[in-house]
Design a protein around this motif. Structure first.
Motif, mmCIF file in Angstrom:
data_model
loop_
_atom_site.group_PDB
_atom_site.id
_atom_site.type_symbol
_atom_site.label_atom_id
_atom_site.label_comp_id
_atom_site.label_asym_id
_atom_site.label_seq_id
_atom_site.Cartn_x
_atom_site.Cartn_y
_atom_site.Cartn_z
ATOM 1 N N VAL B 205 -31.168 0.385 -0.199
ATOM 2 C CA VAL B 205 -30.423 -0.151 -1.330
ATOM 3 C C VAL B 205 -29.129 0.620 -1.564
ATOM 4 N N VAL B 206 -29.059 1.859 -1.071
ATOM 5 C CA VAL B 206 -27.816 2.580 -1.321
ATOM 6 C C VAL B 206 -26.978 2.765 -0.073
ATOM 7 N N SER B 207 -27.478 2.337 1.096
ATOM 8 C CA SER B 207 -26.667 2.587 2.275
ATOM 9 C C SER B 207 -26.429 1.302 3.047
ATOM 10 N N PHE B 208 -25.149 0.950 3.229
ATOM 11 C CA PHE B 208 -24.782 -0.217 4.030
ATOM 12 C C PHE B 208 -23.747 0.247 5.025
ATOM 13 N N LEU B 209 -24.080 0.133 6.307
ATOM 14 C CA LEU B 209 -23.150 0.622 7.314
ATOM 15 C C LEU B 209 -22.535 -0.540 8.065
ATOM 16 N N PRO B 210 -21.220 -0.514 8.261
ATOM 17 C CA PRO B 210 -20.620 -1.559 9.092
ATOM 18 C C PRO B 210 -21.137 -1.413 10.524
ATOM 19 N N THR B 211 -21.624 -2.526 11.046
ATOM 20 C CA THR B 211 -22.251 -2.491 12.369
ATOM 21 C C THR B 211 -21.599 -3.514 13.268
ATOM 22 N N LEU B 212 -21.605 -3.199 14.558
ATOM 23 C CA LEU B 212 -20.988 -4.094 15.537
ATOM 24 C C LEU B 212 -22.055 -4.566 16.498
ATOM 25 N N SER B 213 -22.172 -5.889 16.654
ATOM 26 C CA SER B 213 -23.088 -6.440 17.651
ATOM 27 C C SER B 213 -22.265 -7.177 18.679
ATOM 28 N N THR B 214 -22.612 -6.974 19.943
ATOM 29 C CA THR B 214 -21.811 -7.613 20.992
ATOM 30 C C THR B 214 -22.628 -8.669 21.711
ATOM 31 N N VAL B 215 -22.039 -9.813 21.913
ATOM 32 C CA VAL B 215 -22.674 -10.857 22.713
ATOM 33 C C VAL B 215 -21.704 -11.193 23.829
ATOM 34 N N LEU B 216 -22.177 -11.041 25.058
ATOM 35 C CA LEU B 216 -21.264 -11.281 26.176
ATOM 36 C C LEU B 216 -21.449 -12.679 26.712
ATOM 37 N N SER B 217 -20.376 -13.214 27.257
ATOM 38 C CA SER B 217 -20.467 -14.564 27.802
ATOM 39 C C SER B 217 -21.225 -14.525 29.120
#
Lengths: 133, 322
Positions: B205-217
């Motif tokens: 509830v107190v921690s939100f981290l920007p995250t990157l997910s990669t999907v390759l073609s």
């Protein structure tokens, strides 16, 4: 040595436990998976998944997705899945009839394709119930 | 009664007698300093109005916090359920943000409504950094935006790079069919080598981290699989069910994209509610502090005005007698 089967849909986990054998329907037909199967990644068609627990067969209606089978772990990811025991026979029959009616009324390529898919889904659900009883 | 009448008299006379100190006193009230001694006091009405508005704000923010908490509870279970969805894909195809590709599409997931802390700005910051990283001589990257807030920020400086922007996601409760249609729309409009999805992952509830997910073609997946990267796992599986391996791969990648996007949107919605909860909580606490300070000022003002009136009365009476 038993297989560990995991059936996942976007909304919930439908099945996550050990089984003895499964029969999966793919685009190129039905495949049976026993313990120590070779690793396979395959597309799953709209159809029935049969699960064998010791000596009892259970059916589940799957609505298309993917399956990954590898060292005694099966992961099936589908758009939607329903256990045969959870489907109401009357309602499934009605959905089938509505889908058939829609197919005959469909105009244009897109509507026909969608109506076809709906029909297949409804038919799968009805088959899932019939196979148990 | 008499006192009240005298008090009112005092207030009416005050602006005539000393306009200058009044404005000084008023501005000093706003900057929360001591009222200068010897000045005809400012009306307690001003302070009371301010206290009323601060109290209203506090009530509103408290209510917003509770609403956000209840929405969070509802959506948190769904987000956790959807986490298991993309893990098989990562196990099969690998999640490699470091693969170098020519055409990137950056998908920024943000919220539609504001008052949710800094999550949208962090997501946009990360997207911009990624864009800069990926704009070289023969590399290019484009944006696909989900959510009003990111659109407002990115339209300002990267208008040409935006391929598609979708807002009002949360009008109907989120479900997979809707997201898969969105995924389909995005894939139709753009050709890509890699899709990078940026969202705020909900850890607690107190921690939100920007995250990157990669999907390759699919083409890149094949290339990497042959080169023997982390995606080499795919080769140990025999591909079945479909005419050709590339067709199956194509379906697989599209399915992966819609699953990952579904999870990203749910997690971002959770983070939004969590951030809004904590923002509203701190603002109601601030309002409470401000109310305390204003109450002190109010009491001081009230006592000062009573004292001055008493002095007037007493000196007036003394003047009459003596």
């Amino acid at each position: 040595m038993t297989l560990n089967l995991c059936v996942l849909t976007p909304n919930r986990i439908v099945w996550d436990s050990e089984v003895t054998e499964i029969i999966l329907s793919t685009n190129s037909g039905q495949i049976g998976v026993l313990p120590n199967h070779a690793p396979i990644a395959t597309a799953v068609d709209i159809g029935i998944l049969r699960i064998r627990l010791k000596d009892q067969w259970l059916t589940m209606a799957l609505m298309g997705g993917f399956a990954r089978i590898g060292n005694n772990e099966i992961t099936v990811l589908v758009n939607d899945a329903e256990k045969g025991s959870d489907i109401d026979p009357q309602e499934a029959q009605q959905t089938l009839e509505i889908a058939e009616a829609n197919l005959s009324k469909a105009e244009g390529k897109r509507q026909t394709i969608e109506a076809n898919l709906a029909l297949r889904r409804a038919r799968t659900r009805v088959e899932a119930i019939n196979t148990i009883s | 009664m008499a006192m009240a009448a005298l008090r009112r008299e005092g207030r009416r006379l005050a602006p005539l007698i000393s306009p200058q100190p009044i404005t000084a006193a008023r501005s000093s009230l706003i900057s929360e300093e001591q009222v200068p001694v010897g000045v005809r006091s400012i009306s307690t009405q001003v302070v009371r109005n301010r206290m009323k508005s601060v109290k209203n704000i506090q009530k509103i923010t408290k209510a917003m916090k509770m609403v956000a908490a209840s929405k969070l509870r509802a959506i948190q279970t769904r987000a956790e359920n959807s986490r298991g969805l993309w893990q098989p894909f990562t196990a099969l195809l690998g999640d490699t943000p470091s693969v170098d590709v020519k055409k990137n599409v950056i998908i920024t997931v943000s919220s539609d409504k504001g008052l949710c802390g800094g999550i949208n700005s962090t997501a946009v910051k990360v997207s911009r950094a990624l864009h800069k990283l990926n704009s070289g001589p023969d590399k290019e990257s484009k944006y696909a935006i989900l959510g009003e807030k990111a659109k407002a920020q990115l339209v300002r400086d990267s208008k040409k790079e935006i391929v598609i922007s979708i807002t009002e996601l949360q009008k109907n409760p989120l479900n997979y069919t809707q997201v898969s249609v969105l995924a389909d729309d995005t894939l139709k409009n753009v050709e890509y080598d890699a899709l990078r999805i940026i969202f705020n992952k909900f850890n607690s509830v107190v921690s939100f981290l920007p995250t990157l997910s990669t999907v390759l073609s699919p083409e890149i997946v094949e290339r990497e699989a042959e080169a023997g990267g982390k995606i080499g796992d795919l080769d140990s599986y025999e591909i079945e069910g479909g005419e050709t391996k590339s067709e199956v791969l194509q379906n697989l990648v599209e399915f992966q994209f819609s699953c990952v996007l579904f999870n990203a949107v749910l997690e971002n919605a959770c983070s939004e509610q969590g951030a809004r909860m904590s923002a509203m909580d701190s603002s109601s606490r601030n309002a409470g502090d401000m109310l305390d300070r204003l109450t002190l000022t109010y009491n001081r003002t009230r006592q000062a005005s009573i004292t001055t009136e008493l002095i007037e009365i007493i000196s007036g009476a003394a003047a009459l007698e003596g």
